[in-house]
Design a protein around this motif. Structure first.
Motif, PDB file in Angstrom:
ATOM      1  N   ASN A  15      -5.718  -7.084  -8.375  1.00  0.00           N
ATOM      2  CA  ASN A  15      -4.770  -7.421  -9.433  1.00  0.00           C
ATOM      3  C   ASN A  15      -4.922  -6.512 -10.650  1.00  0.00           C
ATOM      4  N   ASP A  16      -5.952  -5.677 -10.656  1.00  0.00           N
ATOM      5  CA  ASP A  16      -6.222  -4.769 -11.764  1.00  0.00           C
ATOM      6  C   ASP A  16      -5.155  -3.682 -11.791  1.00  0.00           C
ATOM      7  N   GLU A  17      -4.385  -3.624 -12.886  1.00  0.00           N
ATOM      8  CA  GLU A  17      -3.258  -2.705 -12.955  1.00  0.00           C
ATOM      9  C   GLU A  17      -3.700  -1.240 -12.908  1.00  0.00           C
ATOM     10  N   ARG A  20      -4.499  -0.422  -9.392  1.00  0.00           N
ATOM     11  CA  ARG A  20      -3.288  -0.351  -8.565  1.00  0.00           C
ATOM     12  C   ARG A  20      -2.561   0.979  -8.764  1.00  0.00           C
ATOM     13  N   LYS A  21      -2.549   1.472  -9.990  1.00  0.00           N
ATOM     14  CA  LYS A  21      -1.913   2.761 -10.256  1.00  0.00           C
ATOM     15  C   LYS A  21      -2.679   3.889  -9.563  1.00  0.00           C
TER      16      LYS A  21
END
Length: 335
Positions: A15-17, A20-21
């Motif tokens: 869930n860590d943005e 994820r990027k």
């Protein structure tokens, strides 16, 4: 002999943005099975993993928490038994960043200060009742359950199992293995495994496959080191695949090798159970298994594709709360 037993658990906060990027920047066009959200989704259950370890395996020497550098906000990083390990501490820089569990796990023997004897957990494998050290190691050997199986490919992950088994069949005779270690493969400690082995003993000369149960596995660090000596190129290739690949091998290769060589102590696999989160019926069963402590360990595989994720998540958290309501010393006070 050093009798220390460490635990290793891998974790990622999908869930860590920022994570994820970074994953998106490296992600190839590929199968949802190999790189999809279910590979990395966090269910918010890790605190119960630590509670289970503290309550049900208080004898553990150290817990090695392996991540890409992520740390849950509630984790007590000063705990004397906790060792935080980031990928760059033990993996080659040329392989990073990696999003491939096969790559991450094949290098565990390089983790500094890891004991010779350790138990490998994924973050979906939880202790839910007390376990003795002898569940994992006995007479200097890892405890394991030996049973033949057939490979029935129904997804891309099965390529990895085929790759493992090719190396096993190139180095072992099934007939010789069963003849020399019959007391381990036909053990009354696990009648179901014995029955499966009897059914699959003939007519094939080679191993058609070995039964897997998706539970925490005990290993010797020296087993990993020996495999690196035997297959350095194959293991190094796996380590440098940033995402799961059809060309990978995985740590089950090490397990299969010890089963084929007879270097294990037999036990029944019924101490644990594997269940996937899919239908409402499955979720009810998982709830009952946890709250009723009907096994010592449960693996909760993320196969959920419904649209009520948060509802299902709360049900699982409530089930764990019923048996592990008190925060462990691995948690920060008030978090």
């Amino acid at each position: 002999m050093n009798d220390k037993i460490d635990f290793i658990v891998t974790w990622v906060d999908g869930n860590d943005e920022a994570w994820r990027k970074r994953k998106a920047a490296f992600a190839p066009t590929g199968s949802e099975e190999l790189i999809g959200v279910n590979r990395y989704r966090d269910w918010g259950l890790m605190r119960y993993w630590f509670r289970g370890v503290e309550k049900f395996a208080p004898w553990v020497n150290k817990v090695f928490f392996v991540t890409c550098g992520q740390i849950p906000s509630w984790l007590n990083t000063e705990h004397p038994k906790l060792k935080l390990v980031s990928h760059e501490e033990y993996m080659p820089a040329s392989a990073l960043p990696t999003f491939n569990s096969n790559s991450i796990e094949m290098c565990f023997n390089r983790i500094e200060s890891l004991a010779e004897r350790f138990v490998l957990f994924n973050d979906d494998m939880f202790l839910i009742d007390y376990v003795e050290p002898t569940l994992f190691f006995r007479d200097g050997l890892p405890c394991d359950f030996a049973a033949l199986d057939t490979i029935i490919p129904n997804g891309e992950f099965w390529h990895v199992i085929v790759n493992d088994m090719i190396l096993i069949n190139q180095n072992f005779s099934k007939r010789k293995c069963l003849r020399e270690n019959w007391g381990k493969w036909y053990s009354l400690k696990d009648v179901r495994s014995m029955r499966r082995t009897l059914l699959l003993s003939h007519p094939w000369k080679e191993f058609s496959g070995m039964r897997d149960f998706h539970l925490a596995l005990p290993y010797l660090k020296s087993e990993f080191e020996a495999m690196w000596e035997r297959f350095p190129d194959r293991l190094n290739a796996t380590v440098h695949h940033r995402f799961r690949s059809n060309e990978d091998v995985n740590h089950w290769l090490i397990r299969y090798w010890r089963l084929a060589s007879g270097q294990f102590h037999p036990l029944s696999q019924r101490y644990g159970i594997f269940e996937g989160i899919s239908t409402e019926k499955n979720i009810n069963k998982i709830d009952d298994l946890i709250s009723g402590q009907k096994r010592k360990e449960i693996c909760i595989n993320d196969s959920y594709h419904g649209d009520e994720f948060e509802k299902v998540q709360r049900r699982l958290q409530k089930a764990f709360e019923s048996i592990l309501p008190e925060p462990s010393s691995f948690e920060k006070i008030g978090r």
